[in-house]
Design a protein around this motif. Structure first.
Motif, PDB file in Angstrom:
ATOM      1  N   GLY A 154     -11.746   2.029  -3.611  1.00  0.00           N
ATOM      2  CA  GLY A 154     -11.194   0.772  -4.109  1.00  0.00           C
ATOM      3  C   GLY A 154      -9.968   1.008  -4.960  1.00  0.00           C
ATOM      4  N   ALA A 155      -9.293  -0.080  -5.299  1.00  0.00           N
ATOM      5  CA  ALA A 155      -8.047  -0.002  -6.062  1.00  0.00           C
ATOM      6  C   ALA A 155      -8.266   0.537  -7.478  1.00  0.00           C
ATOM      7  CB  ALA A 155      -7.400  -1.384  -6.119  1.00  0.00           C
ATOM      8  N   THR A 156      -9.372   0.217  -8.113  1.00  0.00           N
ATOM      9  CA  THR A 156      -9.598   0.619  -9.503  1.00  0.00           C
ATOM     10  C   THR A 156     -10.031   2.074  -9.635  1.00  0.00           C
ATOM     11  OG1 THR A 156     -10.244  -1.642 -10.042  1.00  0.00           O
ATOM     12  CG2 THR A 156     -10.867   0.067 -11.615  1.00  0.00           C
ATOM     13  N   PHE A 157     -11.026   2.485  -8.850  1.00  0.00           N
ATOM     14  CA  PHE A 157     -11.616   3.812  -8.987  1.00  0.00           C
ATOM     15  C   PHE A 157     -11.183   4.807  -7.926  1.00  0.00           C
ATOM     16  CE2 PHE A 157     -15.330   1.373 -10.945  1.00  0.00           C
ATOM     17  CZ  PHE A 157     -14.924   1.638 -12.237  1.00  0.00           C
ATOM     18  N   GLY A 158     -10.471   4.374  -6.899  1.00  0.00           N
ATOM     19  CA  GLY A 158     -10.217   5.265  -5.774  1.00  0.00           C
ATOM     20  C   GLY A 158     -11.545   5.549  -5.096  1.00  0.00           C
TER      21      GLY A 158
END
Length: 155
Positions: A46-50
């Motif tokens: 995801g964008a926040t955590f990779g």
């Protein structure tokens, strides 16, 4: 628990292996204290955590206070001094201490976490898993994952 490998700077190709190492540390610790440790994890990106992993694992109530500092310790060990704040997030399920008194509340909390973890699963699994009507996450979402997407052990 969430292990944010991307946030910690771990290459996405190594994240599944790192999740396995983390699970092994947790499982060995619980076994040393005389208990089995059933667990399940899923990998996402995801964008926040990779690349990251969501984990559900069972820690017996009598080990709870001893267990609490361990995920951070294991994560720091795995990252060899390169720990980034927030790379591991750990919490006990709501109602975990009251399962004998209110098993329904605990089951609802567990199913809520399971439903969240399975958001990338096909919608056809919703019924067989008893998660029909949990509408806070849409089924069948997609994300690119390098390596194994999920694993489970009931040991």
């Amino acid at each position: 628990m969430t292990l944010a490998w991307g946030k910690a700077g771990v290459d996405a190709e190594l994240s599944v292996q790192m999740t396995g190492r983390f699970i092994a540390k947790a499982r060995n610790w619980v076994r040393l204290h005389g208990h089995p440790m059933p667990w399940v994890w899923v990998q996402e990106h995801g964008a926040t955590f990779g690349q990251h992993a969501h984990i559900l694992l069972h820690v017996p109530a009598e080990l709870d206070l001893l267990f609490r500092p361990m995920p951070l310790r294991w994560m720091k060990s795995l990252l060899k001094g390169q720990y980034v704040a927030g790379a591991v997030q750990s919490q006990r399920l709501a109602s975990a201490y009251t399962t004998l008194v209110n098993s329904g509340a605990y089951e609802a909390a567990l199913n809520g976490k399971l439903h969240y973890m399975l958001k990338c699963a096909p919608e056809a699994l919703e019924g067989p898993l008893g998660l029909t009507g949990w509408e806070h996450k849409q089924w069948g979402q997609q994300c690119r994952v390098i390596g194994k997407r999920a694993a489970v052990s009931q040991s």
